[in-house]
Motif scaffolding. Structure first.
Motif, PDB file in Angstrom:
ATOM      1  N   GLY A  10       0.315 -42.358 -12.154  1.00 25.39           N
ATOM      2  CA  GLY A  10       0.029 -41.493 -13.295  1.00 25.39           C
ATOM      3  C   GLY A  10      -0.773 -42.195 -14.372  1.00 25.39           C
ATOM      4  O   GLY A  10      -1.699 -42.971 -14.100  1.00 25.39           O
ATOM      5  N   ASN A  11      -0.387 -41.962 -15.614  1.00 23.00           N
ATOM      6  CA  ASN A  11      -1.125 -42.524 -16.741  1.00 23.00           C
ATOM      7  C   ASN A  11      -0.730 -43.961 -17.060  1.00 23.00           C
ATOM      8  O   ASN A  11      -1.273 -44.552 -17.990  1.00 23.00           O
ATOM      9  CB  ASN A  11      -0.933 -41.658 -17.985  1.00 23.00           C
ATOM     10  CG  ASN A  11      -1.680 -40.353 -17.881  1.00 23.00           C
ATOM     11  OD1 ASN A  11      -2.703 -40.272 -17.197  1.00 23.00           O
ATOM     12  ND2 ASN A  11      -1.176 -39.314 -18.534  1.00 23.00           N
ATOM     13  N   ALA A  12       0.191 -44.520 -16.288  1.00 22.88           N
ATOM     14  CA  ALA A  12       0.469 -45.947 -16.464  1.00 22.88           C
ATOM     15  C   ALA A  12      -0.766 -46.769 -16.080  1.00 22.88           C
ATOM     16  O   ALA A  12      -1.007 -47.841 -16.629  1.00 22.88           O
ATOM     17  CB  ALA A  12       1.667 -46.371 -15.619  1.00 22.88           C
ATOM     18  N   ASP A  13      -1.547 -46.245 -15.132  1.00 24.17           N
ATOM     19  CA  ASP A  13      -2.831 -46.858 -14.786  1.00 24.17           C
ATOM     20  C   ASP A  13      -3.764 -45.744 -14.300  1.00 24.17           C
ATOM     21  O   ASP A  13      -3.836 -45.473 -13.097  1.00 24.17           O
ATOM     22  CB  ASP A  13      -2.660 -47.918 -13.705  1.00 24.17           C
ATOM     23  CG  ASP A  13      -3.952 -48.703 -13.462  1.00 24.17           C
ATOM     24  OD1 ASP A  13      -5.015 -48.257 -13.956  1.00 24.17           O
ATOM     25  OD2 ASP A  13      -3.900 -49.744 -12.782  1.00 24.17           O
ATOM     26  N   PRO A  14      -4.477 -45.082 -15.205  1.00 22.70           N
ATOM     27  CA  PRO A  14      -5.338 -43.965 -14.824  1.00 22.70           C
ATOM     28  C   PRO A  14      -6.478 -44.361 -13.886  1.00 22.70           C
ATOM     29  O   PRO A  14      -7.106 -43.497 -13.281  1.00 22.70           O
ATOM     30  CB  PRO A  14      -5.891 -43.472 -16.167  1.00 22.70           C
ATOM     31  CG  PRO A  14      -4.976 -44.010 -17.204  1.00 22.70           C
ATOM     32  CD  PRO A  14      -4.469 -45.303 -16.656  1.00 22.70           C
ATOM     33  N   ARG A  15      -6.737 -45.672 -13.736  1.00 21.91           N
ATOM     34  CA  ARG A  15      -7.797 -46.097 -12.823  1.00 21.91           C
ATOM     35  C   ARG A  15      -7.402 -45.862 -11.363  1.00 21.91           C
ATOM     36  O   ARG A  15      -8.268 -45.830 -10.480  1.00 21.91           O
ATOM     37  CB  ARG A  15      -8.102 -47.584 -13.040  1.00 21.91           C
ATOM     38  CG  ARG A  15      -8.679 -47.904 -14.402  1.00 21.91           C
ATOM     39  CD  ARG A  15      -8.723 -49.393 -14.652  1.00 21.91           C
ATOM     40  NE  ARG A  15      -7.372 -49.970 -14.697  1.00 21.91           N
ATOM     41  CZ  ARG A  15      -7.115 -51.246 -14.960  1.00 21.91           C
ATOM     42  NH1 ARG A  15      -8.104 -52.085 -15.207  1.00 21.91           N
ATOM     43  NH2 ARG A  15      -5.861 -51.686 -14.974  1.00 21.91           N
TER      44      ARG A  15
ATOM     45  N   TYR B 222       6.674 -34.335 -21.584  1.00 21.29           N
ATOM     46  CA  TYR B 222       6.027 -35.573 -21.163  1.00 21.29           C
ATOM     47  C   TYR B 222       6.650 -36.747 -21.904  1.00 21.29           C
ATOM     48  O   TYR B 222       6.550 -36.848 -23.128  1.00 21.29           O
ATOM     49  CB  TYR B 222       4.520 -35.490 -21.443  1.00 21.29           C
ATOM     50  CG  TYR B 222       3.737 -36.727 -21.058  1.00 21.29           C
ATOM     51  CD1 TYR B 222       3.959 -37.384 -19.854  1.00 21.29           C
ATOM     52  CD2 TYR B 222       2.760 -37.238 -21.913  1.00 21.29           C
ATOM     53  CE1 TYR B 222       3.232 -38.517 -19.507  1.00 21.29           C
ATOM     54  CE2 TYR B 222       2.019 -38.360 -21.572  1.00 21.29           C
ATOM     55  CZ  TYR B 222       2.265 -39.006 -20.372  1.00 21.29           C
ATOM     56  OH  TYR B 222       1.548 -40.125 -20.027  1.00 21.29           O
ATOM     57  N   GLN B 223       7.321 -37.602 -21.153  1.00 28.22           N
ATOM     58  CA  GLN B 223       7.997 -38.765 -21.726  1.00 28.22           C
ATOM     59  C   GLN B 223       7.400 -40.028 -21.117  1.00 28.22           C
ATOM     60  O   GLN B 223       7.862 -40.522 -20.081  1.00 28.22           O
ATOM     61  CB  GLN B 223       9.504 -38.697 -21.424  1.00 28.22           C
ATOM     62  CG  GLN B 223      10.217 -37.505 -22.020  1.00 28.22           C
ATOM     63  CD  GLN B 223      10.385 -37.649 -23.529  1.00 28.22           C
ATOM     64  OE1 GLN B 223      10.285 -38.751 -24.076  1.00 28.22           O
ATOM     65  NE2 GLN B 223      10.626 -36.541 -24.207  1.00 28.22           N
ATOM     66  N   PRO B 224       6.326 -40.572 -21.718  1.00 29.68           N
ATOM     67  CA  PRO B 224       5.688 -41.769 -21.162  1.00 29.68           C
ATOM     68  C   PRO B 224       6.673 -42.934 -21.063  1.00 29.68           C
ATOM     69  O   PRO B 224       7.582 -43.077 -21.892  1.00 29.68           O
ATOM     70  CB  PRO B 224       4.570 -42.080 -22.160  1.00 29.68           C
ATOM     71  CG  PRO B 224       4.342 -40.799 -22.890  1.00 29.68           C
ATOM     72  CD  PRO B 224       5.670 -40.118 -22.954  1.00 29.68           C
ATOM     73  N   VAL B 225       6.485 -43.742 -20.036  1.00 26.43           N
ATOM     74  CA  VAL B 225       7.363 -44.891 -19.828  1.00 26.43           C
ATOM     75  C   VAL B 225       6.814 -46.102 -20.578  1.00 26.43           C
ATOM     76  O   VAL B 225       5.697 -46.087 -21.098  1.00 26.43           O
ATOM     77  CB  VAL B 225       7.479 -45.206 -18.322  1.00 26.43           C
ATOM     78  CG1 VAL B 225       8.053 -44.020 -17.566  1.00 26.43           C
ATOM     79  CG2 VAL B 225       6.122 -45.607 -17.735  1.00 26.43           C
ATOM     80  N   ASP B 226       7.611 -47.145 -20.626  1.00 28.65           N
ATOM     81  CA  ASP B 226       7.201 -48.369 -21.336  1.00 28.65           C
ATOM     82  C   ASP B 226       6.497 -49.328 -20.380  1.00 28.65           C
ATOM     83  O   ASP B 226       6.819 -50.521 -20.304  1.00 28.65           O
ATOM     84  CB  ASP B 226       8.432 -49.049 -21.951  1.00 28.65           C
ATOM     85  CG  ASP B 226       9.057 -48.212 -23.057  1.00 28.65           C
ATOM     86  OD1 ASP B 226       8.303 -47.490 -23.727  1.00 28.65           O
ATOM     87  OD2 ASP B 226      10.285 -48.268 -23.224  1.00 28.65           O
ATOM     88  N   ARG B 227       5.520 -48.797 -19.633  1.00 25.30           N
ATOM     89  CA  ARG B 227       4.776 -49.626 -18.687  1.00 25.30           C
ATOM     90  C   ARG B 227       3.301 -49.225 -18.702  1.00 25.30           C
ATOM     91  O   ARG B 227       2.974 -48.049 -18.861  1.00 25.30           O
ATOM     92  CB  ARG B 227       5.323 -49.483 -17.259  1.00 25.30           C
ATOM     93  CG  ARG B 227       6.707 -50.052 -17.056  1.00 25.30           C
ATOM     94  CD  ARG B 227       7.143 -49.943 -15.607  1.00 25.30           C
ATOM     95  NE  ARG B 227       7.363 -48.559 -15.209  1.00 25.30           N
ATOM     96  CZ  ARG B 227       8.480 -47.879 -15.427  1.00 25.30           C
ATOM     97  NH1 ARG B 227       9.485 -48.453 -16.067  1.00 25.30           N
ATOM     98  NH2 ARG B 227       8.601 -46.632 -15.018  1.00 25.30           N
ATOM     99  N   GLY B 228       2.450 -50.217 -18.527  1.00 24.80           N
ATOM    100  CA  GLY B 228       1.027 -49.946 -18.422  1.00 24.80           C
ATOM    101  C   GLY B 228       0.472 -49.226 -19.642  1.00 24.80           C
ATOM    102  O   GLY B 228       0.947 -49.405 -20.771  1.00 24.80           O
ATOM    103  N   LEU B 229      -0.537 -48.388 -19.414  1.00 17.85           N
ATOM    104  CA  LEU B 229      -1.172 -47.665 -20.510  1.00 17.85           C
ATOM    105  C   LEU B 229      -0.211 -46.685 -21.165  1.00 17.85           C
ATOM    106  O   LEU B 229      -0.364 -46.360 -22.352  1.00 17.85           O
ATOM    107  CB  LEU B 229      -2.412 -46.924 -19.991  1.00 17.85           C
ATOM    108  CG  LEU B 229      -3.228 -46.161 -21.027  1.00 17.85           C
ATOM    109  CD1 LEU B 229      -3.811 -47.114 -22.066  1.00 17.85           C
ATOM    110  CD2 LEU B 229      -4.337 -45.356 -20.358  1.00 17.85           C
ATOM    111  N   GLU B 230       0.781 -46.225 -20.446  1.00 17.32           N
ATOM    112  CA  GLU B 230       1.722 -45.257 -21.031  1.00 17.32           C
ATOM    113  C   GLU B 230       2.519 -45.864 -22.180  1.00 17.32           C
ATOM    114  O   GLU B 230       3.048 -45.126 -23.025  1.00 17.32           O
ATOM    115  CB  GLU B 230       2.656 -44.692 -19.972  1.00 17.32           C
ATOM    116  CG  GLU B 230       1.983 -43.644 -19.111  1.00 17.32           C
ATOM    117  CD  GLU B 230       2.962 -42.717 -18.414  1.00 17.32           C
ATOM    118  OE1 GLU B 230       2.554 -41.592 -18.067  1.00 17.32           O
ATOM    119  OE2 GLU B 230       4.138 -43.098 -18.222  1.00 17.32           O
ATOM    120  N   LEU B 231       2.607 -47.176 -22.222  1.00 20.84           N
ATOM    121  CA  LEU B 231       3.255 -47.812 -23.376  1.00 20.84           C
ATOM    122  C   LEU B 231       2.494 -47.477 -24.649  1.00 20.84           C
ATOM    123  O   LEU B 231       3.095 -47.108 -25.675  1.00 20.84           O
ATOM    124  CB  LEU B 231       3.306 -49.325 -23.165  1.00 20.84           C
ATOM    125  CG  LEU B 231       3.918 -50.146 -24.298  1.00 20.84           C
ATOM    126  CD1 LEU B 231       5.363 -49.740 -24.537  1.00 20.84           C
ATOM    127  CD2 LEU B 231       3.835 -51.641 -23.983  1.00 20.84           C
TER     128      LEU B 231
END
Length: 462
Positions: free
Chosen positions: A321-326, A433-442
């Protein structure tokens, strides 16, 4: 005596009596290797004549195990034998019938229909009147449709016959629940290396040959991939070539005769989905080595590379997901590469994508938010769009109040209009939407927290 090869197997059966009902089939027993008819395949010659001679399946036939207890007590139960090809499903069914001295009726779900099922029922009724038990064995039972499977139900319930179905597919999906509830599912496993080695020794004895070299046996076991029938067919082919050519038995000869090993792979079947599940879970578990292994297993078995590419695209959205959109464009590029280059060149791009997905930071926040949004829509029905969010392309629309009160975020400080609700009137907002504390989502989480603070501050001032 007439031979019945298509429907009831290759057993001899008496001609049907005047009523059109076939007389009971004889109790089945397998010939010993020495007494086998000329031309009988080795796999058939070595089919065990007694359940104690079965190689493998110790989890079912070991001391105190369920199937062994049923055989020892002479009280077989209706069952579904589920397992890959060549692990002994048909053999076990025959041995169950032999142990309890039951008439053995074989139906092939590929060839039989309701008419043949009805004939089998009539044969069982004749046997019952004569005081004999009947066992009906249905090979490839998953190929029967619901009405064909339902035809067995009243007779299984009444005890007219013991029902045994064999399938390579998951019975939970392929056998209807009513029949499944009346039968015990026994899972048969592929034979282990030591089982296959023992089988090679039996084959050598049956062929009147000395023990084969260890290297040749190892190649045969590797080729068999847990399938006893495949192993015995291979032994027979290698032995024939060795005898005809005068070449010594060796690993080299085995390779020459058998060619490249084709591992067991049931495209579209249970094993296929087990393998894709293993690949997906290895990526989700951040193990690039195991992920590459399962990718190689699937490609080696003949899986469609473009199918795998589509699954990787899905994984990029579901588990990264958005933790690493690449990850998503990388997988799309890998799919495009595979499509343009084909195999084997394009497979390297798939491997690159698999390794990247495995080591990327993981988040299923978008996946969970999307599922929650879908559930809300189903539960809430069709709520009207608030006036300030409606489109206002015409004067009439503006007269009706469409777009009135809308605040253009680009005209607001920080490009954000605090205090504005974008939900239907009367519907409480929800934090889907609850982003996690990892990658870009942080960083995304930090921004959302700040925007929500601005909302609260606006409402407090209002």
């Amino acid at each position: 005596m007439s031979q019945q090869n298509s429907l009831f197997g290759a057993e001899e059966a008496p001609a049907p009596p005047s009523g059109g009902v076939s007389a009971p089939a004889a109790v089945i027993s397998s010939p010993s290797p020495a007494a086998a008819p000329l031309g009988m395949p080795l796999a058939e010659r070595l089919r065990p004549a007694h359940w104690q001679d079965v190689i493998g399946q110790r989890h079912l036939l070991g001391p105190g195990k369920p199937l062994r207890l049923a055989l020892e007590r002479g009280r077989p139960h209706s069952m579904i034998l589920w397992g890959p090809p060549g692990v002994g499903k048909t053999t076990l069914a025959r041995l169950v019938a032999q142990t309890v001295r039951a008439d053995f009726i074989v139906l092939s779900a590929v060839l039989a229909g309701v008419k043949e099922i009805r004939e089998a029922v009539q044969r069982a009724q004749v046997s019952q009147q004569a005081g004999r038990a009947t066992l009906v064995f249905v090979d490839e039972v998953h190929r029967f449709n619901k009405s064909q499977q339902d035809a067995f139900l009243p007779h299984v319930e009444s005890g007219l016959f013991v029902f045994i179905g064999a399938t390579t597919e998951n019975p939970a999906f392929e056998v209807n629940s009513a029949l499944l509830s009346r039968a015990t599912v026994h899972v048969l496993r592929g034979l282990e290396a030591e089982d296959l080695q023992q089988l090679v020794a039996r084959a050598c004895q049956a062929l009147g040959q000395p023990a084969w070299p260890e290297e040749a046996v190892a190649r045969l076991v590797d080729h068999a991939d847990g399938d006893a029938r495949r192993l015995l067919n291979a032994v027979e082919r290698v032995a024939e070539v060795a005898e005809a050519s005068g070449q010594p038995l060796s690993g080299v000869l085995v390779d020459q005769v058998l060619g490249d090993r084709l591992r067991r792979f049931d495209k579209g079947g249970d094993q296929f989905y087990d393998l894709i599940s293993a690949l997906h879970k290895s990526i989700r578990g951040s193990d690039p080595d195991a992920s590459l292994y399962w990718l190689a297993r699937m490609l080696d078995g003949g899986a469609d590379p473009l199918y795998l590419a589509r699954r990787l695209v899905r994984i990029a959205s579901e588990d990264i997901g958005n933790a690493d959109p690449r990850a998503l464009p990388l997988c799309l590029a890998a799919a495009q590469t595979q499509e343009r280059l084909g195999s084997p060149e394009g497979e390297l791009a798939l491997a690159q994508a698999v390794a990247y997905l495995a080591v990327a930071p993981k988040s299923n926040a978008v996946y969970l938010a999307w599922k929650a949004a879908q559930a809300m829509v189903k539960a809430a029905g069709t709520a009207p769009v608030p006036d300030h969010l409606r489109n206002a392309p015409t004067g009439l629309a503006r007269q009706l109040g469409h777009g009135q009160g809308y605040r253009y975020p680009h005209d607001e400080p920080d490009g954000f209009a605090p205090g504005v609700s974008y939900w239907p009137d009367g519907m409480s907002s929800a934090s889907l939407y609850q982003p996690v504390d990892r990658g870009l989502e942080l960083r995304i989480r930090e921004k959302l927290d700040r925007l929500r603070e601005l909302d609260v501050a606006w409402r407090d001032r209002s």
